[in-house]
Design a protein around this motif. Structure first.
Motif, mmCIF file in Angstrom:
data_model
loop_
_atom_site.group_PDB
_atom_site.id
_atom_site.type_symbol
_atom_site.label_atom_id
_atom_site.label_comp_id
_atom_site.label_asym_id
_atom_site.label_seq_id
_atom_site.Cartn_x
_atom_site.Cartn_y
_atom_site.Cartn_z
ATOM 1 N N PRO A 197 -53.859 131.880 -44.329
ATOM 2 C CA PRO A 197 -53.651 132.553 -43.050
ATOM 3 C C PRO A 197 -54.165 133.983 -43.080
ATOM 4 C CG PRO A 197 -51.585 132.349 -44.255
ATOM 5 C CD PRO A 197 -52.605 131.541 -45.004
ATOM 6 N N VAL A 198 -54.566 134.454 -41.922
ATOM 7 C CA VAL A 198 -55.070 135.817 -41.809
ATOM 8 C C VAL A 198 -53.893 136.781 -41.894
ATOM 9 C CG1 VAL A 198 -56.307 137.449 -40.339
ATOM 10 C CG2 VAL A 198 -56.993 135.031 -40.384
ATOM 11 N N ARG A 199 -53.946 137.711 -42.819
ATOM 12 C CA ARG A 199 -52.875 138.681 -43.015
ATOM 13 C C ARG A 199 -53.281 139.999 -42.365
ATOM 14 N NH1 ARG A 199 -49.259 136.954 -47.008
ATOM 15 N NH2 ARG A 199 -49.954 135.085 -48.112
ATOM 16 N N PRO A 200 -52.450 140.520 -41.449
ATOM 17 C CA PRO A 200 -52.790 141.789 -40.782
ATOM 18 C C PRO A 200 -52.914 142.932 -41.785
ATOM 19 C CG PRO A 200 -51.010 140.662 -39.622
ATOM 20 C CD PRO A 200 -51.212 139.941 -40.917
ATOM 21 N N ARG A 201 -53.791 143.862 -41.479
ATOM 22 C CA ARG A 201 -53.990 145.042 -42.319
ATOM 23 C C ARG A 201 -53.508 146.276 -41.566
ATOM 24 N NH1 ARG A 201 -58.685 146.424 -42.573
ATOM 25 N NH2 ARG A 201 -59.615 145.041 -41.023
ATOM 26 N N MET A 202 -53.206 147.304 -42.310
ATOM 27 C CA MET A 202 -52.780 148.564 -41.703
ATOM 28 C C MET A 202 -54.023 149.295 -41.189
ATOM 29 S SD MET A 202 -50.444 150.562 -40.714
ATOM 30 C CE MET A 202 -48.923 150.041 -41.493
ATOM 31 N N THR A 203 -54.386 149.016 -39.947
ATOM 32 C CA THR A 203 -55.552 149.635 -39.336
ATOM 33 C C THR A 203 -55.235 151.064 -38.901
ATOM 34 O OG1 THR A 203 -54.956 148.764 -37.168
ATOM 35 C CG2 THR A 203 -56.359 147.388 -38.552
ATOM 36 N N ARG A 204 -56.272 151.756 -38.480
ATOM 37 C CA ARG A 204 -56.082 153.139 -38.043
ATOM 38 C C ARG A 204 -55.245 153.191 -36.769
ATOM 39 N NH1 ARG A 204 -61.396 156.716 -38.140
ATOM 40 N NH2 ARG A 204 -61.161 155.989 -40.291
ATOM 41 N N THR A 205 -55.441 152.243 -35.879
ATOM 42 C CA THR A 205 -54.649 152.209 -34.645
ATOM 43 C C THR A 205 -53.173 151.958 -34.945
ATOM 44 O OG1 THR A 205 -56.554 151.356 -33.418
ATOM 45 C CG2 THR A 205 -54.377 151.066 -32.426
ATOM 46 N N VAL B 287 -47.073 156.542 -36.779
ATOM 47 C CA VAL B 287 -46.776 157.979 -36.856
ATOM 48 C C VAL B 287 -46.137 158.462 -35.557
ATOM 49 C CG1 VAL B 287 -47.800 160.262 -37.094
ATOM 50 C CG2 VAL B 287 -48.573 158.400 -38.563
ATOM 51 N N ALA B 288 -46.627 157.993 -34.412
ATOM 52 C CA ALA B 288 -46.055 158.412 -33.126
ATOM 53 C C ALA B 288 -44.611 157.927 -32.991
ATOM 54 C CB ALA B 288 -46.909 157.873 -31.989
ATOM 55 N N LEU C 8 -33.078 155.065 -30.179
ATOM 56 C CA LEU C 8 -33.315 155.133 -31.610
ATOM 57 C C LEU C 8 -33.416 153.730 -32.216
ATOM 58 C CD1 LEU C 8 -33.622 157.414 -33.716
ATOM 59 C CD2 LEU C 8 -31.269 156.940 -34.409
ATOM 60 N N GLY C 9 -32.662 152.757 -31.668
ATOM 61 C CA GLY C 9 -32.776 151.377 -32.140
ATOM 62 C C GLY C 9 -34.142 150.784 -31.848
ATOM 63 N N TRP C 10 -34.675 151.065 -30.650
ATOM 64 C CA TRP C 10 -36.036 150.599 -30.355
ATOM 65 C C TRP C 10 -37.035 151.187 -31.356
ATOM 66 C CZ3 TRP C 10 -35.123 151.977 -24.553
ATOM 67 C CH2 TRP C 10 -34.518 150.901 -23.911
ATOM 68 N N SER C 11 -36.919 152.471 -31.625
ATOM 69 C CA SER C 11 -37.842 153.124 -32.561
ATOM 70 C C SER C 11 -37.693 152.567 -33.978
ATOM 71 C CB SER C 11 -37.590 154.644 -32.574
ATOM 72 O OG SER C 11 -37.738 155.192 -31.277
ATOM 73 N N ALA C 12 -36.454 152.350 -34.403
ATOM 74 C CA ALA C 12 -36.230 151.841 -35.759
ATOM 75 C C ALA C 12 -36.803 150.438 -35.929
ATOM 76 C CB ALA C 12 -34.728 151.849 -36.071
ATOM 77 N N GLY C 13 -36.589 149.566 -34.935
ATOM 78 C CA GLY C 13 -37.141 148.218 -35.028
ATOM 79 C C GLY C 13 -38.657 148.202 -35.009
ATOM 80 N N LEU C 14 -39.259 149.051 -34.169
ATOM 81 C CA LEU C 14 -40.721 149.112 -34.101
ATOM 82 C C LEU C 14 -41.312 149.645 -35.404
ATOM 83 C CD1 LEU C 14 -43.131 148.589 -32.293
ATOM 84 C CD2 LEU C 14 -42.889 150.912 -31.368
ATOM 85 N N LEU C 15 -40.642 150.584 -36.046
ATOM 86 C CA LEU C 15 -41.123 151.082 -37.335
ATOM 87 C C LEU C 15 -41.138 149.978 -38.390
ATOM 88 C CD1 LEU C 15 -39.388 154.592 -37.559
ATOM 89 C CD2 LEU C 15 -41.829 154.127 -37.272
ATOM 90 N N VAL C 16 -40.142 149.108 -38.377
ATOM 91 C CA VAL C 16 -40.108 148.002 -39.334
ATOM 92 C C VAL C 16 -41.288 147.063 -39.095
ATOM 93 C CG1 VAL C 16 -38.809 145.965 -40.057
ATOM 94 C CG2 VAL C 16 -37.633 148.138 -39.710
ATOM 95 N N LEU C 17 -41.547 146.705 -37.836
ATOM 96 C CA LEU C 17 -42.658 145.795 -37.535
ATOM 97 C C LEU C 17 -44.003 146.421 -37.902
ATOM 98 C CD1 LEU C 17 -41.661 144.226 -34.084
ATOM 99 C CD2 LEU C 17 -41.599 143.159 -36.339
ATOM 100 N N LEU C 18 -44.165 147.718 -37.606
ATOM 101 C CA LEU C 18 -45.445 148.370 -37.877
ATOM 102 C C LEU C 18 -45.699 148.541 -39.375
ATOM 103 C CD1 LEU C 18 -45.368 151.096 -35.083
ATOM 104 C CD2 LEU C 18 -46.865 149.101 -35.182
ATOM 105 N N SER C 19 -44.655 148.548 -40.190
ATOM 106 C CA SER C 19 -44.830 148.741 -41.631
ATOM 107 C C SER C 19 -45.058 147.427 -42.378
ATOM 108 C CB SER C 19 -43.600 149.445 -42.213
ATOM 109 O OG SER C 19 -42.448 148.622 -42.082
#
Length: 335
Positions: A17-25, A31-32, A206-217
């Motif tokens: 399967p294609v594994r996502p990479r940490m792109t610049r976007t 960071v935002a 803050l919960g929205w931000s915390a969950g999004l940080l987990v997905l983005l990492s």
């Protein structure tokens, strides 16, 4: 066109399967989001405008403004509860694991929940904020008072659990549909907790931000997950090989030599028990003799027959000492 051997090889070893990479976007969004997370925490700690807005919404008491939807939202908020949502998503990803012949879906879910529990749990315990129902004084931030509601666990869990489905989507269309659905569910769960009075507005953001940080990492953990998958599959294959090497039970060999085509047409022999008589007949007509010690001919005790060797006859009287007419000498029968 692929041959049958090639198709069998493809089915045995599916495409990786294609594994996502940490792109610049993705890194820029991460960071935002982290900046927003820090800004909310600083705003609450300094009792600035986020806290004032929290109290305005709390004193408005939405659950009293629209009581007719209270029952529905009591059930809807379960979509952000960690236990039921994790079980439901794990069942679906387990099916995907079976279909795709890879452990990656379950590993992604496990990694995301582990990161969520570690980050959100630590923040809850570290900041110890009390919820609206347990507030002590109007206008205070209620921090470091022994609470555990900042950030909102229901909201962060809704973002992560349903967002994992979008993260694992294999086509652009399914990824868009799953992303929109996860965002709407997370938005609805967060606002429901505010309606019910269990969280402040700042808890939810803050919960929205915390969950999004987990997905983005998650792309940073793709390499460790691949190593873990290879290790687990190696253990599984070794267990299967050990099971395959266990010898099968050998059927007992029947006495009487190898079977012939004639023997195959005869009915099968019944087992002879320990209490059967020696010389009993088996279905194929051959006697079955009980085992006994074998002795050589020289070791056997000679047996001298006694009596007449002639068969008995009703018209013949038995003679014990007949006399021959020619010689007159007696001869014993059987001498």
């Amino acid at each position: 066109m692929r041959t049958n051997d090639e198709l069998a090889h493809v089915e045995e070893h599916p495409t990786e399967p294609v594994r996502p990479r940490m792109t610049r976007t993705r890194l820029g969004i991460f960071v935002a989001t982290l900046t927003v997370y820090v800004a909310i925490v600083v705003g609450v700690l300094t009792t600035s405008w986020p806290v004032r807005f929290d109290w305005q919404v709390m004193l408005f008491r939405p659950y009293k403004q629209w009581p007719e939807i209270h029952t529905f939202l009591d059930y809807f908020v379960v979509l952000g509860q960690r236990g039921p949502t994790a079980v439901a998503v794990a069942a679906w990803l387990g099916w995907c694991t079976y279909r795709q012949k890879t452990l990656r879906p379950l590993l992604v879910l496990g990694t995301s929940l582990l990161l969520l529990n570690a980050t959100v749990g630590a923040a809850k315990i570290g900041m110890g904020r009390l919820g609206p129902h347990y507030a002590t004084s109007i206008g205070s931030n209620e921090m470091f008072a022994g609470g555990d509601i900042f950030p909102s666990g229901h909201t962060a869990n809704a973002v992560v659990t349903w967002g994992v489905l979008a993260y694992l989507a294999t086509t652009p269309r399914s990824r868009r549909v799953a992303s929109v659905s996860a965002a709407l569910l997370a938005l609805g769960v967060g606002m429901t907790t505010v309606y019910l009075g269990t969280h402040w507005i700042s808890d939810v953001t803050l919960g929205w931000s915390a969950g999004l940080l987990v997905l983005l990492s998650l792309p940073w953990f793709e390499a460790p997950m691949a190593v873990a998958e290879a290790w687990l599959l190696g253990i599984w294959h070794r267990l299967r090989e050990r099971t395959a090497l266990v010898p099968a039970p050998v059927a007992p060999i029947a006495l009487g030599g190898p079977r012939t085509p004639v023997d195959d047409e005869l009915p099968a022999r019944e087992p002879v028990g320990a209490g059967s008589r020696a010389g009993a007949r088996v279905p194929d007509g051959r006697p079955h003799l009980s085992p006994r010690p074998h002795t050589t001919r020289s070791e056997r005790t000679p047996v001298t027959p006694t009596g007449s060797r002639r068969p008995p006859h009703s018209d013949r009287a038995p003679r014990t000492s007949p006399v021959l007419p020619a010689t007159g000498r007696g001869r014993t029968v059987g001498g």
